[in-house]
Each structure stands twice: as C-alpha cells, then as structure tokens.
Design an enzyme around this catalytic site. Structure first.
Site, PDB file in Angstrom:
ATOM      1  N   CYS A  63     137.470  86.615  84.415  1.00 55.81           N
ATOM      2  CA  CYS A  63     138.228  85.985  85.500  1.00 55.81           C
ATOM      3  C   CYS A  63     139.642  85.662  84.994  1.00 55.81           C
ATOM      4  CB  CYS A  63     137.500  84.695  85.865  1.00 55.81           C
ATOM      5  SG  CYS A  63     138.235  83.699  87.146  1.00 55.81           S
ATOM      6  N   HIS A 113     118.532  82.735  96.400  1.00 57.14           N
ATOM      7  CA  HIS A 113     118.773  83.079  94.991  1.00 57.14           C
ATOM      8  C   HIS A 113     120.025  83.925  94.799  1.00 57.14           C
ATOM      9  CE1 HIS A 113     114.197  82.315  94.150  1.00 57.14           C
ATOM     10  NE2 HIS A 113     114.896  81.202  94.270  1.00 57.14           N
ATOM     11  N   GLY A 121     105.412  88.728 101.397  1.00 61.17           N
ATOM     12  CA  GLY A 121     105.664  89.360 100.105  1.00 61.17           C
ATOM     13  C   GLY A 121     106.174  88.438  99.019  1.00 61.17           C
ATOM     14  N   THR A 122     105.639  87.231  98.985  1.00 59.63           N
ATOM     15  CA  THR A 122     106.007  86.341  97.872  1.00 59.63           C
ATOM     16  C   THR A 122     104.753  85.821  97.192  1.00 59.63           C
ATOM     17  OG1 THR A 122     107.123  84.305  97.208  1.00 59.63           O
ATOM     18  CG2 THR A 122     106.271  84.368  99.466  1.00 59.63           C
ATOM     19  N   ASN A 154     115.093  87.100  97.861  1.00 65.12           N
ATOM     20  CA  ASN A 154     115.556  88.370  97.306  1.00 65.12           C
ATOM     21  C   ASN A 154     117.069  88.399  97.167  1.00 65.12           C
ATOM     22  OD1 ASN A 154     112.910  88.971  97.461  1.00 65.12           O
ATOM     23  ND2 ASN A 154     113.073  90.353  99.210  1.00 65.12           N
TER      24      ASN A 154
HETATM   25  P1  OAD Z   1     106.874  88.161  92.962  1.00 67.34           P
HETATM   26  O1  OAD Z   1     107.126  89.417  92.202  1.00 67.34           O
HETATM   27  O2  OAD Z   1     106.483  86.951  92.218  1.00 67.34           O
HETATM   28  O3  OAD Z   1     105.736  88.427  94.046  1.00 67.34           O
HETATM   29  C1  OAD Z   1     105.738  89.560  94.872  1.00 67.34           C
HETATM   30  C2  OAD Z   1     104.610  89.444  95.867  1.00 67.34           C
HETATM   31  O4  OAD Z   1     104.699  90.556  96.754  1.00 67.34           O
HETATM   32  C3  OAD Z   1     103.203  89.489  95.262  1.00 67.34           C
HETATM   33  O5  OAD Z   1     102.456  88.380  95.766  1.00 67.34           O
HETATM   34  C4  OAD Z   1     102.620  90.815  95.755  1.00 67.34           C
HETATM   35  O6  OAD Z   1     101.245  90.725  96.016  1.00 67.34           O
HETATM   36  C5  OAD Z   1     103.404  91.022  97.036  1.00 67.34           C
HETATM   37  N1  OAD Z   1     103.540  92.417  97.466  1.00 67.34           N
HETATM   38  C6  OAD Z   1     103.547  93.547  96.703  1.00 67.34           C
HETATM   39  N2  OAD Z   1     103.717  94.625  97.484  1.00 67.34           N
HETATM   40  C7  OAD Z   1     103.837  94.181  98.750  1.00 67.34           C
HETATM   41  C8  OAD Z   1     104.044  94.826 100.017  1.00 67.34           C
HETATM   42  N3  OAD Z   1     104.155  96.142 100.123  1.00 67.34           N
HETATM   43  N4  OAD Z   1     104.114  94.042 101.117  1.00 67.34           N
HETATM   44  C9  OAD Z   1     103.999  92.687 101.026  1.00 67.34           C
HETATM   45  N5  OAD Z   1     103.808  92.042  99.870  1.00 67.34           N
HETATM   46  C10 OAD Z   1     103.726  92.772  98.751  1.00 67.34           C
HETATM   47  O7  OAD Z   1     108.174  87.937  93.862  1.00 67.34           O
HETATM   48  P2  OAD Z   1     108.744  86.579  94.504  1.00 67.34           P
HETATM   49  O8  OAD Z   1     107.653  85.736  95.035  1.00 67.34           O
HETATM   50  O9  OAD Z   1     109.833  86.980  95.408  1.00 67.34           O
HETATM   51  O10 OAD Z   1     113.765  84.403  91.233  1.00 67.34           O
HETATM   52  O11 OAD Z   1     109.368  85.883  93.213  1.00 67.34           O
HETATM   53  C11 OAD Z   1     110.042  84.699  93.378  1.00 67.34           C
HETATM   54  C12 OAD Z   1     111.196  84.602  92.420  1.00 67.34           C
HETATM   55  O12 OAD Z   1     110.748  84.857  91.086  1.00 67.34           O
HETATM   56  C13 OAD Z   1     112.278  85.658  92.611  1.00 67.34           C
HETATM   57  O13 OAD Z   1     113.184  85.372  93.652  1.00 67.34           O
HETATM   58  C14 OAD Z   1     112.976  85.603  91.294  1.00 67.34           C
HETATM   59  C15 OAD Z   1     111.795  85.493  90.332  1.00 67.34           C
HETATM   60  O14 OAD Z   1     112.040  84.714  89.228  1.00 67.34           O
HETATM   61  C16 OAD Z   1     115.025  84.449  90.779  1.00 67.34           C
HETATM   62  O15 OAD Z   1     115.557  85.483  90.428  1.00 67.34           O
HETATM   63  C17 OAD Z   1     115.706  83.130  90.733  1.00 67.34           C
END
Ligand code: OAD
Length: 248
Positions: free
Chosen positions: A150, A121, A189-190, A104
């Site tokens: 800059c 990130h 939460g990923t 995040n």
């Molecule tokens: P995602 O949006 O891909 O996934 C979010 C996850 O959180 C999903 O699996 C949901 O099921 C879960 N979720 C939703 N609500 C929740 C809750 N209340 N408690 C726990 N889990 C919950 O997000 P990331 O996996 O973080 O990269 O995405 C990875 C990367 O994709 C990000 O860092 C970003 C994006 O491209 C960059 O910006 C480089």
C-alpha cells in the site's frame, strides 16, 4: 441422483413466508468445483488453514499465505455458479423480504445474480491494506513474484476474515437483524461449526423461524431444524423452487 421429495411442511412454510433468510457455506459451491473446507474432499486434507489463515501467519510469511490465496483465487475464477446459487438469486426476487448471508468468499452468489449478499467472511477477489485497511482492488502477487504494498507501506492482503479477527461490524448488524425477524431460515451447505457465523442458526431457532437444513450430511446443529433435506443443494434448491412455482 434422483430428485428427493420435499416435505409438504417446508413448502407450506415457504409459501406463506413474508421473510426468508438463507445462510450458506462452502457446500453450496461444491457443485461448482470449489472444494469445501471439511469433509471427504475438503481442503483441510491438503492444507492447514488454521496455520495459513491468520494475521500472525501473514505477518511471518506473507509469500506462503499469498500462495494459498492465489491458488484459491485462480480456482474460484475458473468456477461458475451452479443451480443452487441461481435458485437463491430467484428467491431474492420472489419473497417480499429475502436475506442472503454467506460464509463464502468466492463471490458466486453475486455472479448468479443475487443483489444483496451479506459476506460475513469477506471476498477473496478483493484485497486491502493489512495496516490501514484501504481497499486495493484485486491486487495480488505480481508477475515477477513481488508482494503488493500500500502507499502507506503496509502489506496488501486478501480482504477476508482470518482466524482471530472480527467479522465486519455493519454486515453482522444487518444480517443478525434480518435473521431475528425471518419467518423461514434455510441453512445450505455449512458444517455449522464455525462461530460466530453458526450462531445465526441458533438465533433463528430462538426467534421462532421455521428451520430448513439443506446438506447431504448431518451437521452439529441438525437437531435445531424442522426439516432436513439430505442431498446436494444444486438439486434440492431448484426442486424447492419448482414446488413453489418459480421458474428458473
Ligand atoms: P465446511 O467445509 O466446514 O462444510 C461444508 C458443508 O457442506 C459440509 O457440511 C458438507 O456436508 C456440505 N456439502 C458438501 N457438498 C454439498 C452439496 N453439494 N450441497 C450442500 N452441502 C454440501 O464449510 P463451511 O461450513 O462454510 O471460514 O465452513 C465455515 C468456515 O470455515 C468457512 O467460511 C471458513 C472456514 O474456516 C473462514 O475462512 C473465516
């Protein structure tokens, strides 16, 4: 929502752990009002980050890219940490070795009191020069819409990692080293699909950590976990803390 019961195996593993690593994604901030990228209410339904979050997009149209980041900066500035963030901050003080690795960019772990956070990130609140990388505080688009620059002449951009860019080397080294040595790995939460970050899950598994996933939904890598806790992290993580005897 009823508080789910946490399997004894997860509590036993955490109770005897010397080293714990938590790996967080957008889901941990969902209960703070920060939309996730994917899923039912994910940002990708409205925006197409694969077209906005790239160096090429910024070079071609910095104003549009800045609009997307200004929108998210404002949203995140209005958000507050939730009980999931606070639980992990508490864990940092409890376990002899605790590592917090996040994908995040919202800075909510720091605001919850976590001291050491590996931000794979970057951080949306920070800016830097696109050319010389010099930090530029929290500089953004000016009140009259002028784009920041800059002293070297390069355009200022958010200090986040975009598609096609490499993760910060030092942060990666530290995070990967800790995860290889951890006793318990907790993924929160990923969606576990964005690499190289998601590779940490496979590394922890290969290194023999006890694996816990916290997510309301099954993910691509759920099969690598010993215990999957299905529910929102803002409810599950405080409940795990309670079972460990940790006060908030
Ligand atoms: P995602 O949006 O891909 O996934 C979010 C996850 O959180 C999903 O699996 C949901 O099921 C879960 N979720 C939703 N609500 C929740 C809750 N209340 N408690 C726990 N889990 C919950 O997000 P990331 O996996 O973080 O990269 O995405 C990875 C990367 O994709 C990000 O860092 C970003 C994006 O491209 C960059 O910006 C480089």
């Amino acid at each position: 929502m009823p508080v789910p019961s946490i399997p004894e195996a997860a509590i036993a593993a955490l109770s005897s752990a010397e080293a714990v690593a938590a790996f967080t994604g957008a889901g941990i901030s969902a209960e703070s009002g920060v939309p996730t990228f994917r899923g039912e209410r994910g940002l990708w339904r409205t925006y197409r980050p694969e077209e906005l979050a790239t160096p090429q997009a910024f070079e071609a149209d910095p104003r549009t890219v800045w609009e997307w980041y200004t929108f998210r900066r404002d949203l995140m500035a209005k958000s507050n940490p939730n009980p999931g963030h606070y639980a992990l901050a508490r864990w940092e003080r409890h376990f002899p070795h605790f590592s917090l690795v996040t994908q995040n960019v919202d800075g909510l772990h720091h605001r919850a009191g976590s001291q050491v956070v590996y931000e794979l990130h970057g951080n949306i609140c920070r800016s830097r020069c696109h050319w010389c990388r010099k930090p530029a505080g929290d500089l953004g688009v000016g009140p009259d819409g002028e784009l920041p620059h800059c002293a070297c002449g390069g355009p200022i951009r958010p200090d986040v990692v975009w598609f096609g860019e490499t993760l910060p080397a030092r942060t990666v080294d530290d995070a990967w080293k800790d995860v290889r040595q951890t006793d318990v790995f907790v993924s929160v939460g990923t969606s576990s699909i964005v690499y190289p970050a998601a590779g940490l899950i496979e590394i922890a598994r290969s290194a023999g950590a006890f694996m816990i996933e916290v997510n309301p939904e099954e993910t691509e890598l759920s099969g690598l976990f010993d215990v999957c806790l299905r529910g929102p992290s803002g409810i599950i993580l405080p409940e795990v803390s309670r079972r460990l005897g940790l006060a908030d």
